[in-house]
Design an enzyme around this catalytic site. Sequence first.
Site, short mmCIF file in Angstrom:
data_model
loop_
_atom_site.label_atom_id
_atom_site.label_comp_id
_atom_site.label_asym_id
_atom_site.label_seq_id
_atom_site.Cartn_x
_atom_site.Cartn_y
_atom_site.Cartn_z
N LYS A 153 101.56 -5.13 93.62
CA LYS A 153 102.20 -5.31 92.31
C LYS A 153 101.23 -5.75 91.22
CE LYS A 153 107.08 -5.91 93.38
NZ LYS A 153 107.17 -5.97 94.86
N GLU A 183 112.81 -9.70 85.18
CA GLU A 183 113.64 -10.31 86.20
C GLU A 183 112.85 -10.28 87.51
OE1 GLU A 183 113.92 -7.16 85.34
OE2 GLU A 183 113.65 -6.21 87.29
N SER A 238 101.55 -2.33 101.75
CA SER A 238 101.71 -2.75 100.36
C SER A 238 101.56 -4.25 100.13
CB SER A 238 103.08 -2.29 99.84
OG SER A 238 104.12 -2.75 100.67
#
Length: 400
Positions: free
Chosen positions: A94, A116, A384
Amino acid sequence: MLSATPLRPDAEGFFGPYGGQHLPPHLKAIMDEIGNAYLSIRDTSDYRDELADLYAHYVGRPSPIYLARRLTAHSGGARIWLKREDLNHTGAHKINHCLGEALLARHMGKTKVLAETGAGQHGVALATACALVGLPCEIHMGAIDIAKEHPNVTKMKILGAKVVSVERGTRTLKDAVDSAFDEYLRDPQNFFYAIGSVVGPHPFPMMVADFQSIVGREAREQFPKQAGKLPDVVAACVGGGSNAMGIFSGFLADPGVRLVGVEPSGVGRDVGKHAATLSYGKPGTLHGFHSYLLQEMAEGQPDPVYSIASGLDYPGVGPQHAYLKDSGRAEYYAVDDAGCLDAFMTLSRTEGIIPALESAHAVAWAMQNAAALGKDADILVNLSGRGDKDADFVADKLGL
Ligand SMILES: *Cc1c(COP(=O)(O)O)cnc(C)c1O
């Protein structure tokens, strides 16, 4: 005829019928402003150099590719290789797109970055990027999630973000989206809503895919050097689809490389507890874009979703994945909670790598398909993220 290699959407943000901007005109105008700002700096050397420098010296890129020999032996077939996004600063992929978004927000002179978060992964990555570029950051999170995910809440606060506890509705992710969006609408000219995956209205699916494409570019270069050939299969878990899009993008133009997205079938479709959008959904519109949508309970209304991995818990999916599915260029399968937990434990105990529960879905697919693919095949899995965040939960669940 659908093209097999749709790297970018058309000018309106469509990948075939999917994507676009399903928004009222004033918001469409703001999205266009963001898209134009992005296109104007994307190829400038200042922006590219700053991002490249951060990837190298802050995130720690390139992330290595690792041949998991003992996991391969355990699975009894194809060699399983891991693209180690878990080794990035903050422990997942991310950070790749959060840095890109934070730099863009700063370039546009925005005064606050908003988002959020569900389990807090997007919140922590964004708070990190905002601390780095010196922008105020506000994260909306359901009160239930705040109670459950305390370490991430603490991290966001240490990083200087304001964490807003959302008390409306079910006090979880969906309400956090609504709450953050309401705040954004107070001043969309000065605020920047940082979307956490390849979802939402154009230009976000395109931008986030661009930021994540570093994963695929690296892998396309690294893999042949280590394996002497291209992988036969590239596999990644799919929530919104950003880590999958990142690694897929490097191999879209290689027709011999199968692209496999792995969704969570949770505890089963029959009991309605899953989040396998491409496997079980159909086209619909949500959060400003058109894609596959889980809408089995009421047409046009997103179903409640569930996965053991909260990062995969989304009733929609990136429009580019919808396009890749329809065109046949990528395939999508589902792995359930039990398969995910098995992969989580097996990777930990054969390789000493604790994966995120999200990533463990892709590892599980590789383990379950290695024998059928055979010993001459190579599967490259995008790992990931790392599983520190999930360790206590799994230990509890398995009674360790
Ligand atoms: C958030 C998250 C995901 C799911 O998001 P995508 O956009 O589908 O990649 C997957 N893995 C990890 C480790 C995550 O934190």
